[in-house]
Design a protein around this motif. Structure first.
Motif, PDB file in Angstrom:
ATOM      1  N   ILE A 112       0.840  -1.211   0.000  1.00  0.00           N
ATOM      2  CA  ILE A 112       0.000   0.000   0.000  1.00  0.00           C
ATOM      3  C   ILE A 112       0.870   1.255   0.000  1.00  0.00           C
ATOM      4  CG2 ILE A 112      -1.645   1.320   1.374  1.00  0.00           C
ATOM      5  CD1 ILE A 112      -2.876  -1.307   2.273  1.00  0.00           C
ATOM      6  N   ASN A 113       1.938   1.255   0.812  1.00  0.00           N
ATOM      7  CA  ASN A 113       2.837   2.411   0.840  1.00  0.00           C
ATOM      8  C   ASN A 113       3.527   2.612  -0.503  1.00  0.00           C
ATOM      9  OD1 ASN A 113       2.175   2.733   3.547  1.00  0.00           O
ATOM     10  ND2 ASN A 113       3.919   1.524   4.272  1.00  0.00           N
ATOM     11  N   ALA A 114       3.877   1.502  -1.166  1.00  0.00           N
ATOM     12  CA  ALA A 114       4.544   1.616  -2.468  1.00  0.00           C
ATOM     13  C   ALA A 114       3.610   2.148  -3.531  1.00  0.00           C
ATOM     14  CB  ALA A 114       5.097   0.256  -2.877  1.00  0.00           C
ATOM     15  N   ALA A 115       2.315   1.847  -3.417  1.00  0.00           N
ATOM     16  CA  ALA A 115       1.354   2.284  -4.433  1.00  0.00           C
ATOM     17  C   ALA A 115       0.767   3.656  -4.130  1.00  0.00           C
ATOM     18  CB  ALA A 115       0.233   1.259  -4.546  1.00  0.00           C
ATOM     19  N   ARG A 116       1.131   4.275  -3.020  1.00  0.00           N
ATOM     20  CA  ARG A 116       0.512   5.555  -2.641  1.00  0.00           C
ATOM     21  C   ARG A 116       0.780   6.642  -3.659  1.00  0.00           C
ATOM     22  NH1 ARG A 116      -2.531   8.808  -2.017  1.00  0.00           N
ATOM     23  NH2 ARG A 116      -3.229   9.894  -0.132  1.00  0.00           N
ATOM     24  N   SER A 117       1.945   6.671  -4.261  1.00  0.00           N
ATOM     25  CA  SER A 117       2.256   7.721  -5.245  1.00  0.00           C
ATOM     26  C   SER A 117       1.467   7.552  -6.525  1.00  0.00           C
ATOM     27  CB  SER A 117       3.753   7.705  -5.552  1.00  0.00           C
ATOM     28  OG  SER A 117       4.146   6.449  -6.087  1.00  0.00           O
TER      29      SER A 117
END
Length: 485
Positions: A112-117
């Motif tokens: 999820i953190n990796a896809a936030r951008s």
């Protein structure tokens, strides 16, 4: 004299062994949890993301797709399903059964953190995830109905009174309230009237927010005296919002009642529940992992009278679902089966041997074999459920065979005039290999079940292990307790 010592010690050791197996099983039986099905954890994680006002197509393209691409790089994902609706996206991740759910949750958070951008900048909050087990079904559902009170009022009583009390019951893991929502005041604006007065929806929102500003009102002082000003400026009913001034046009006040309709309602209109064809609010109860479902439901039933007294008398609190009757019936059937099987064994043995004492021996071997199985079930972390109880019922016929074979052979030697001790040792040694081969062949039949994979294999594993353990304990009892008796 020295040769007689082992012969004296053998019955004592056998008796202690039998009592130890029986006591261990009885203690474990009282500690075993009771559940409808075996406790099988399916590593599943739900991911939820919201973007208010976005269409399902927008949610699928801008939210679901980036999340799916990021999740696809997680090891052990066996199935991924996403559903997009108005302003919401839900992604369900199912992992391999051998995958640790906590480790999978950490990987999901990293994805999820990796896809936030890649997600929309207008997303109000980061996507959230929740660990869940689809195998967990409600153990009890309570229904609230009323002929005079609204669903919002019933939901308020359920969420503020019932849910908090029920969550404190030992064995209850989660309490959810459904079928409605908390009471709320809904303002339904008329676009034509807003356009006529030149008032925007933001103006209406600001007026409503300002009317509910819970701020200090100040104070009045006169010399050494001080008066604090208090006022209740919280509007909770629709009639309190009707005179609210939204704007001034041509020197006259435009009130909220002039630009729309204000009604008493609930926060979420798209949420409904029914019980006996009547509008109802449902209180859904889930048990903690490893909890005894029967004891938990009994505690809830004991708490229902004070709960009924704590809510308004116009609300009827009834039980809409209870999963314990089938489990109680299964336990009763197992007890009845044990009694019937023991009686049939005694009758058959008596018909063939014509000896009352010999006929009573299997009545001890069969219960001890089944009771001892409870001890191994406890050590394996199993529970009393439909499949394990079915295994014990089936094992009743298997555990009888070993005792009858050994008993018949020992009785035959005694009838030929052989001393009891010698007949016992000789008879047990003659059929020992036969009984061993019978038991191993029965266990070999269920070996493929132990090797099955997937969800079905996990569910049937407890059945196969319970049945195999009962046969092994029966083998031990038939070669020790039965000849000794």
């Amino acid at each position: 004299m020295n040769l007689s010592v082992p012969f004296i010690q053998r019955p004592v050791a056998t008796t202690l062994l039998t009592l130890g197996v029986a006591l261990a099983g009885l203690v474990a039986f009282n500690m075993l949890p009771v559940s409808p099905l075996p406790q099988v954890e399916f590593p599943t994680i739900f991911v939820q993301a919201s973007l208010p006002g976005a269409s399902p197509e927008t949610m699928a393209a801008t939210v679901a797709t980036p999340l799916e691409r990021s999740f696809s790089r997680i090891a052990g994902v066996t199935e991924m399903t996403s559903t997009s609706s108005l302003g919401s996206t839900r992604v369900i991740l199912q992992f391999d059964l051998n995958r640790d759910i906590d480790g999978a949750a950490r990987d999901v958070q990293a994805a999820i953190n990796a896809a936030r951008s890649l997600l929309p900048t207008g997303l109000p909050n980061n996507p959230i995830y929740k660990k869940a087990n689809p195998a967990d079904a409600p153990i009890m559902i309570l229904a609230l109905t009323s002929d005079t009170m609204t669903k919002g009022q019933m939901y308020d009583a359920a969420s503020t009174i019932l849910a908090q009390k029920l969550a404190q019951v030992q064995g209850i893991g989660q309490v959810t309230v459904g079928g409605s929502a908390l009471p709320a005041v809904r303002v339904e604006l008329n676009p034509a009237v807003l356009h006529k007065y030149g008032i925007g929806t933001e103006d209406v929102r600001n007026a409503i927010v300002a009317a509910n500003a819970n701020r200090p009102k100040g104070a009045v002082e006169n010399g050494d005296k001080h008066w604090q000003i208090y006022a209740n400026d919280q509007a909770t009913k629709a009639n309190e919002y009707l005179p609210l001034i939204v704007a001034y046009r041509s020197g006259a006040a435009v009130r909220l009642s002039d630009v729309g309709e204000v009604v008493d309602s609930v926060q979420d209109l798209r949420n409904a529940g029914l019980a006996n064809n009547k509008p109802a609010v449902l209180v859904i109860l889930y048990k903690q992992p490893g909890a005894n479902i029967i004891e938990t439901v009994d505690r809830v039933n004991a708490l229902l009278p004070p709960l009924r007294a704590s809510i308004p008398g116009a609300i009827d609190l009834t039980i809409a679902l209870d999963r314990t009757p089938t489990i109680r019936a299964s336990l009763h059937d197992v007890e009845r089966t044990l009694l019937i099987s023991s009686g049939l064994v005694i009758m058959v043995v008596f018909l063939f041997l014509r000896n009352v004492r010999a006929a009573l021996i299997p009545s001890v071997a069969v219960p001890v074999s089944l009771i001892g199985t409870f001890g191994v079930m406890y050590l394996c972390g199993y529970s009393l459920n439909t499949l394990s109880l079915m295994a014990l019922t089936i094992a009743t016929g298997f555990v009888v065979d070993d005792a009858i074979v050994v008993l018949e052979n020992v009785a035959r030697h005694i009838e030929q005039g052989v001393p009891p001790m010698k007949a016992t040792l000789q008879g047990a040694s003659e059929v020992g290999f036969t009984v061993l081969s019978m038991s191993l062949s029965l266990i070999a039949v269920f070996t493929p079940v132990l090797l099955m994979g997937g969800i079905v294999g996990r569910l049937l594993r407890e059945f196969a292990v319970t049945l195999s353990v009962a046969i092994l304990i029966s083998l031990l009892i038939s070669l020790t307790t039965t000849p000794m008796m």
